[in-house]
Design an enzyme around this catalytic site. Sequence first.
Site, mmCIF file in Angstrom:
data_model
loop_
_atom_site.group_PDB
_atom_site.id
_atom_site.type_symbol
_atom_site.label_atom_id
_atom_site.label_comp_id
_atom_site.label_asym_id
_atom_site.label_seq_id
_atom_site.Cartn_x
_atom_site.Cartn_y
_atom_site.Cartn_z
ATOM 1 N N GLU A 1 29.199 34.140 47.376
ATOM 2 C CA GLU A 1 30.528 34.749 47.538
ATOM 3 C C GLU A 1 30.409 36.077 48.279
ATOM 4 O O GLU A 1 31.196 36.370 49.197
ATOM 5 C CB GLU A 1 31.159 34.974 46.164
ATOM 6 C CG GLU A 1 32.475 35.737 46.188
ATOM 7 C CD GLU A 1 32.764 36.406 44.853
ATOM 8 O OE1 GLU A 1 33.603 37.324 44.841
ATOM 9 O OE2 GLU A 1 32.146 36.031 43.839
ATOM 10 N N ASP B 1 32.133 36.551 51.924
ATOM 11 C CA ASP B 1 33.156 37.581 52.098
ATOM 12 C C ASP B 1 32.921 38.361 53.391
ATOM 13 O O ASP B 1 33.859 38.614 54.162
ATOM 14 C CB ASP B 1 33.140 38.526 50.898
ATOM 15 C CG ASP B 1 34.089 39.701 51.059
ATOM 16 O OD1 ASP B 1 35.308 39.480 51.000
ATOM 17 O OD2 ASP B 1 33.607 40.828 51.270
ATOM 18 N N ASP C 1 37.041 33.164 44.996
ATOM 19 C CA ASP C 1 35.587 33.330 44.992
ATOM 20 C C ASP C 1 34.877 32.104 45.550
ATOM 21 O O ASP C 1 33.922 32.224 46.331
ATOM 22 C CB ASP C 1 35.094 33.603 43.567
ATOM 23 C CG ASP C 1 35.568 34.945 43.028
ATOM 24 O OD1 ASP C 1 36.037 35.769 43.831
ATOM 25 O OD2 ASP C 1 35.460 35.153 41.802
ATOM 26 N N GLU D 1 35.114 31.824 49.395
ATOM 27 C CA GLU D 1 34.152 32.695 50.071
ATOM 28 C C GLU D 1 32.728 32.182 49.897
ATOM 29 O O GLU D 1 31.910 32.263 50.831
ATOM 30 C CB GLU D 1 34.277 34.118 49.527
ATOM 31 C CG GLU D 1 35.594 34.788 49.903
ATOM 32 C CD GLU D 1 35.770 36.154 49.274
ATOM 33 O OE1 GLU D 1 36.488 36.972 49.861
ATOM 34 O OE2 GLU D 1 35.193 36.399 48.183
#
Length: 230
Positions: free
Chosen positions: A40, A44, A111, A114
């Site tokens: 994650e 991101d 989450d 990502e």
Amino acid sequence: MVPEYSRFYNILGYNFKDYTLLIRALTHRSKTKKNYERLEFLGDSVLSFVIAEVLYKQFIDLAEGKLSQLRSKLVKGATLAQLASSLKMDEYIILGASEQGGHKREKILEDVFEAVIGAIYLDSDFATVKKVILKWYQPIISSINLDTIKVKDSKSKLQEILLQNALSLPEYSIETIDGKDHEQQFTVVAVSKDLNLRVKAQGTSRKKAEQKTAEKMIEMLSQQGLHEKK
């Protein structure tokens, strides 16, 4: 190709060479220590860069501040959760017993979205993951109305009001977290030392609670005659 994931691969538009990366990206921390949190983190950063680049190239006359607002709108929780649902990620999320029922929870969907991006990046390369991301985002990017970016979120608006009045930015902190993992309530406190203000609000995620706290502080500033200068 792992048979049970063949449909999911088709929906994603990407076939994993190392399917264990996908499994990790779909696994919540309630299930095992080998979960999606590190992926994650990576996803991101990859997503933020890809969206920043496409916006920079597509909107050549847009100022930096407006580009930042637009990027924020495209990579925020609600947008990511909606994309995750449209890609059926909620049907494949792996949760522990304590999180059962959390497949539709916005924070988890955000989450996982990502994390899957991070997994695709590690399984392939930047050019490939960029192509996949842009395919997912194409309907959103093609329908962007620049007028919509004039609307700031509450934290951004509060920040501008304070800076325009030469005041320091507020400090946000979590006071309490109540409830089970899949239905938590966050209580966030915002403190403005210059104005001697302390405000708190609740939300189903830290981000939502912070936004509500900022909204309350904006209302209090308005009562004191402090408004955003156009």
